[in-house]
Design a protein around this motif. Structure first.
Motif, PDB file in Angstrom:
ATOM      1  N   ILE A   4      -0.524  -4.254   0.211  1.00 47.90           N
ATOM      2  CA  ILE A   4       0.220  -4.066   1.642  1.00 47.90           C
ATOM      3  C   ILE A   4      -0.248  -2.779   2.327  1.00 47.90           C
ATOM      4  O   ILE A   4       0.105  -1.636   1.525  1.00 47.90           O
ATOM      5  N   GLY A   5      -0.771  -3.084   3.404  1.00 52.52           N
ATOM      6  CA  GLY A   5      -1.271  -1.604   3.940  1.00 52.52           C
ATOM      7  C   GLY A   5      -0.206  -1.384   5.130  1.00 52.52           C
ATOM      8  O   GLY A   5       0.238  -2.291   6.098  1.00 52.52           O
ATOM      9  N   PHE A   6       0.091   0.024   5.270  1.00 49.02           N
ATOM     10  CA  PHE A   6       1.134   0.584   6.046  1.00 49.02           C
ATOM     11  C   PHE A   6       0.615   1.172   7.281  1.00 49.02           C
ATOM     12  O   PHE A   6       1.294   1.982   8.075  1.00 49.02           O
ATOM     13  N   GLY A   7      -0.557   1.657   7.234  1.00 51.08           N
ATOM     14  CA  GLY A   7      -1.610   2.590   8.188  1.00 51.08           C
ATOM     15  C   GLY A   7      -1.394   3.777   7.825  1.00 51.08           C
ATOM     16  O   GLY A   7      -0.911   4.109   6.799  1.00 51.08           O
ATOM     17  N   LYS A  39       3.539 -15.769   7.298  1.00 49.13           N
ATOM     18  CA  LYS A  39       2.866 -14.459   7.090  1.00 49.13           C
ATOM     19  C   LYS A  39       2.565 -14.091   5.753  1.00 49.13           C
ATOM     20  O   LYS A  39       1.767 -13.778   5.164  1.00 49.13           O
ATOM     21  N   PHE A  40       3.646 -14.497   4.953  1.00 50.45           N
ATOM     22  CA  PHE A  40       3.514 -14.226   3.342  1.00 50.45           C
ATOM     23  C   PHE A  40       2.558 -15.262   2.861  1.00 50.45           C
ATOM     24  O   PHE A  40       1.972 -14.905   1.935  1.00 50.45           O
ATOM     25  N   SER A  47      -4.623 -12.118  -0.149  1.00 54.35           N
ATOM     26  CA  SER A  47      -4.430 -11.030  -1.183  1.00 54.35           C
ATOM     27  C   SER A  47      -4.020  -9.719  -0.679  1.00 54.35           C
ATOM     28  O   SER A  47      -4.376  -8.593  -1.052  1.00 54.35           O
ATOM     29  N   GLY A  48      -3.303  -9.788   0.419  1.00 54.70           N
ATOM     30  CA  GLY A  48      -2.993  -8.684   1.187  1.00 54.70           C
ATOM     31  C   GLY A  48      -2.282  -8.766   2.588  1.00 54.70           C
ATOM     32  O   GLY A  48      -2.419  -9.897   3.196  1.00 54.70           O
ATOM     33  N   LEU A  49      -1.168  -7.892   2.857  1.00 57.18           N
ATOM     34  CA  LEU A  49      -0.657  -7.770   4.150  1.00 57.18           C
ATOM     35  C   LEU A  49      -0.595  -6.497   4.702  1.00 57.18           C
ATOM     36  O   LEU A  49      -0.455  -5.642   4.238  1.00 57.18           O
ATOM     37  N   HIS A  50      -1.077  -6.510   6.274  1.00 58.68           N
ATOM     38  CA  HIS A  50      -1.483  -5.324   6.782  1.00 58.68           C
ATOM     39  C   HIS A  50      -0.482  -5.119   7.829  1.00 58.68           C
ATOM     40  O   HIS A  50      -0.547  -5.513   8.984  1.00 58.68           O
ATOM     41  N   LEU A  51       0.581  -4.427   7.634  1.00 57.83           N
ATOM     42  CA  LEU A  51       1.783  -4.382   8.480  1.00 57.83           C
ATOM     43  C   LEU A  51       1.420  -3.635   9.757  1.00 57.83           C
ATOM     44  O   LEU A  51       1.821  -3.707  10.831  1.00 57.83           O
TER      45      LEU A  51
END
Length: 111
Positions: A4-7, A39-40, A47-51
């Motif tokens: 999970i990317g938060f920036g 989105k989920f 294999s990832g979520l980039h908020l």
């Protein structure tokens, strides 16, 4: 591996099963709407979520859902809601990973 990317180089790195379990748990703990569920599903497939790459209001809703879920995981209240509980060793590994996620979520909710 999943993320999970938060920036700003803030990334939660975990085994893929942890991310998949997290999304199952979010759906148990939070009123997930169709857009969030989609989105989920996308994040599971990739294999990832980039908020940091989605609009800020939607990202904030996801952060809130993650915050609620993280709290339920860490205080073990989620265990009763699962149809298939994790074994003790897996639950311990999962909670350790979620504890790290909690730091990222709390930092980003404060922004």
């Amino acid at each position: 591996m999943a993320v999970i990317g938060f920036g700003d180089d803030s990334v939660w790195h975990v085994a893929g099963w942890c991310l998949r379990q997290l999304f199952v748990d979010v759906e148990l703990c939070y009123n997930v709407d169709e857009k969030m569920a989609w989105k989920f599903d996308q994040a599971r497939a990739l294999s990832g979520l980039h908020l940091d790459l989605i609009d800020s209001s939607f990202s904030a809703r996801i952060l809130t859902a993650l915050s609620v879920t993280v709290a339920a995981i860490l205080d073990d209240s989620i265990v009763e809601k699962r149809s298939a509980p994790l074994d003790d060793e897996t639950q311990a590994m999962y909670k350790a990973a979620v504890q790290e996620l909690a730091t990222y979520v709390n930092e980003n909710l404060a922004l």
